[in-house]
Scaffold this active site. Structure first.
Site, PDB file in Angstrom:
ATOM      1  N   LEU A  55       0.723  -1.223   0.038  1.00 38.08           N
ATOM      2  CA  LEU A  55      -0.005  -0.004   0.051  1.00 38.08           C
ATOM      3  C   LEU A  55       0.774   1.378  -0.035  1.00 38.08           C
ATOM      4  O   LEU A  55       1.827   1.384   0.634  1.00 38.08           O
ATOM      5  CB  LEU A  55      -1.052   0.179   1.284  1.00 38.08           C
ATOM      6  CG  LEU A  55      -1.759  -0.958   1.357  1.00 38.08           C
ATOM      7  CD1 LEU A  55      -2.622  -0.987   2.693  1.00 38.08           C
ATOM      8  CD2 LEU A  55      -2.768  -1.228   0.273  1.00 38.08           C
TER       9      LEU A  55
ATOM     10  N   ASP B 122      -2.118  -4.008  19.237  1.00 37.88           N
ATOM     11  CA  ASP B 122      -0.841  -3.450  19.252  1.00 37.88           C
ATOM     12  C   ASP B 122      -0.949  -2.036  18.559  1.00 37.88           C
ATOM     13  O   ASP B 122      -0.119  -1.783  17.924  1.00 37.88           O
ATOM     14  CB  ASP B 122       0.231  -4.385  18.758  1.00 37.88           C
ATOM     15  CG  ASP B 122       1.724  -3.659  19.060  1.00 37.88           C
ATOM     16  OD1 ASP B 122       1.800  -2.908  20.163  1.00 37.88           O
ATOM     17  OD2 ASP B 122       2.580  -4.063  18.156  1.00 37.88           O
TER      18      ASP B 122
END
Length: 266
Positions: free
Chosen positions: A81, A177
């Site tokens: 990406l 996280d």
């Protein structure tokens, strides 16, 4: 050459070049430019199969994340990406994406397999109530690996969690996280990367996002405001990643742990 051959076999195409990407402190990440014009990300490590399953769970929830292209031989191949600078629209997109993630719920707290950050094991076996999970699977996960005084204070806090965090919050799908480095802003919005998923109180992700900085106010406007009592619950949830950092990276994080404990009177 053996590594290149293994990656080309997994990709199914010749690699024109590979470039190292920042992969945090616990994994190796490469950008692969293929001779057919495609671009992928390759990540190596002992838990890439687990990460692949977590990324697929995030994608099933309808949340942007790199698509898993292949996995095998200790490598995870991901969609590449294009990154864009963080912006107010990007933070707003993250708020909406995280809200969607947390609306995907499970039947129990935890995950169907354990995980880990390097040597810091993340036990994920289910517990009947949330305070028990947070005490047994997080704050008391490895007391032997902590300084004795910190371990004792964490144990004391764990014994009274029932009055600090909800007993039966919705078991939301968590990134697990969620600091800013695990958000990839793109021209289309924001994608979640490097997950450590499990099901639990949605405020866990919000607390982590506040640990090393504050998100743009647009994020909060998009996601919504936590319920009353948030500052105390935030400290409970921030204590876990603080303990992980103390274990992995040493005494420089002791002050962070102590601040969390002091906020909670522990």
């Amino acid at each position: 050459m053996a590594e290149r051959a293994a990656l080309e076999a997994l990709v199914g195409a010749a690699i024109a070049r590979s470039l190292p990407l920042q992969g945090g402190d616990l994994s190796r990440v490469l950008r692969l430019d293929l001779e057919d014009g495609r671009r992928m990300v390759a990540k190596s490590g002992p838990r890439v199969a687990t990460e692949a399953r977590m990324l697929r769970a995030i994608a099933r929830a309808g949340v942007p994340t790199p698509a898993v292209m292949a996995e095998g031989g200790g490598w995870l191949l991901l969609e590449h990406l294009d990154e864009a600078p963080a912006s107010a629209p990007g933070w707003g997109a993250l708020g909406l994406a995280l809200l969607r993630l947390h609306r995907a719920t499970g039947e129990t707290y935890g995950w169907d397999e354990d995980h880990g950050f390097g040597p810091a094991k993340i036990p994920n076996a289910a517990c009947a109530d949330w305070p028990s999970f947070w005490a047994e699977r997080r704050l008391l996960a490895w007391p032997e690996a902590l300084p004795a005084d910190i371990a004792l204070r964490a144990e004391t806090l764990a014994a009274r969690l029932d009055g600090l965090i909800p007993r039966h919050p919705p078991a939301a799908l968590l990134h697990g996280d969620l600091w800013a480095g695990n958000v990839l802003f793109t021209q289309q919005g924001a994608a979640l990367i490097d997950p450590a998923c499990y099901y639990g109180d949605a405020e866990v992700d919000l607390a982590m996002l506040d640990l090393f900085g504050s998100p743009d106010p647009v994020f909060r406007a998009a996601y919504g405001t936590p319920a009353p009592g948030w500052p105390e619950r935030r400290a409970v949830y921030q204590l876990w990643p603080a303990l992980v950092h103390l274990r992995l990276f040493g005494g420089g994080y002791r002050g962070l742990v102590e601040r969390c404990l002091e906020t909670l009177g522990a």
